[in-house]
Scaffold this motif. Structure first.
Motif, mmCIF file in Angstrom:
data_model
loop_
_atom_site.group_PDB
_atom_site.id
_atom_site.type_symbol
_atom_site.label_atom_id
_atom_site.label_comp_id
_atom_site.label_asym_id
_atom_site.label_seq_id
_atom_site.Cartn_x
_atom_site.Cartn_y
_atom_site.Cartn_z
ATOM 1 N N SER A 137 0.846 -1.195 0.000
ATOM 2 C CA SER A 137 0.000 0.000 0.000
ATOM 3 C C SER A 137 0.878 1.240 0.000
ATOM 4 O O SER A 137 2.059 1.192 0.335
ATOM 5 N N ASP A 138 0.258 2.349 -0.375
ATOM 6 C CA ASP A 138 0.992 3.613 -0.364
ATOM 7 C C ASP A 138 0.884 4.263 1.014
ATOM 8 O O ASP A 138 0.293 3.696 1.937
ATOM 9 N N ALA A 139 1.436 5.444 1.151
ATOM 10 C CA ALA A 139 1.476 6.119 2.451
ATOM 11 C C ALA A 139 0.088 6.433 3.001
ATOM 12 O O ALA A 139 -0.098 6.516 4.211
ATOM 13 N N SER A 140 -0.906 6.568 2.120
ATOM 14 C CA SER A 140 -2.269 6.847 2.582
ATOM 15 C C SER A 140 -3.020 5.591 3.014
ATOM 16 O O SER A 140 -4.118 5.675 3.539
ATOM 17 N N GLY A 141 -2.403 4.427 2.766
ATOM 18 C CA GLY A 141 -3.046 3.160 3.116
ATOM 19 C C GLY A 141 -3.785 2.513 1.959
ATOM 20 O O GLY A 141 -4.332 1.427 2.091
ATOM 21 N N LYS A 142 -3.791 3.160 0.801
ATOM 22 C CA LYS A 142 -4.455 2.598 -0.379
ATOM 23 C C LYS A 142 -3.661 1.383 -0.872
ATOM 24 O O LYS A 142 -2.460 1.484 -1.143
ATOM 25 N N VAL A 143 -4.347 0.232 -0.981
ATOM 26 C CA VAL A 143 -3.690 -0.981 -1.453
ATOM 27 C C VAL A 143 -3.432 -0.839 -2.950
ATOM 28 O O VAL A 143 -4.339 -0.542 -3.731
ATOM 29 N N LEU A 144 -2.173 -1.058 -3.339
ATOM 30 C CA LEU A 144 -1.771 -0.957 -4.731
ATOM 31 C C LEU A 144 -1.792 -2.309 -5.425
ATOM 32 O O LEU A 144 -2.185 -2.422 -6.579
ATOM 33 N N PHE A 145 -1.348 -3.344 -4.716
ATOM 34 C CA PHE A 145 -1.368 -4.688 -5.270
ATOM 35 C C PHE A 145 -1.113 -5.712 -4.174
ATOM 36 O O PHE A 145 -0.684 -5.373 -3.072
#
Length: 78
Positions: A57-65
């Motif tokens: 995930s990115d720094a905002s917590g959004k899962v990327l893969f």
């Protein structure tokens, strides 16, 4: 640089890592390379913990893969 979070889980075991990388493509490259390295280490434990995953995930917590490995044993030898 951006911060990426790797959540690695196998059975009840989990580990978290943070990486500073230039972009999501670099996170993909780093995570899949790590996946390959870790696969060698976990193969012996797949019967006891047959599912393994890594979520990035990115720094905002959004899962990327997410990458995962699962072993399925259909007919156990006697």
């Amino acid at each position: 640089m951006s911060r990426f979070h790797l959540h690695i889980g196998q059975g009840l075991k989990t580990r978290d890592h943070e990486l500073d990388l230039p972009n999501a493509e670099a996170a993909w490259t780093e995570a899949t390379g790590l996946f390959g390295d870790l696969t060698r280490d976990i193969v012996g434990d797949l019967k006891a913990n047959p599912e393994w995953h890594m979520t990035v995930s990115d720094a905002s917590g959004k899962v990327l893969f997410k990458v995962q490995l699962a072993a399925e044993i259909y007919d156990k030898p006697a």
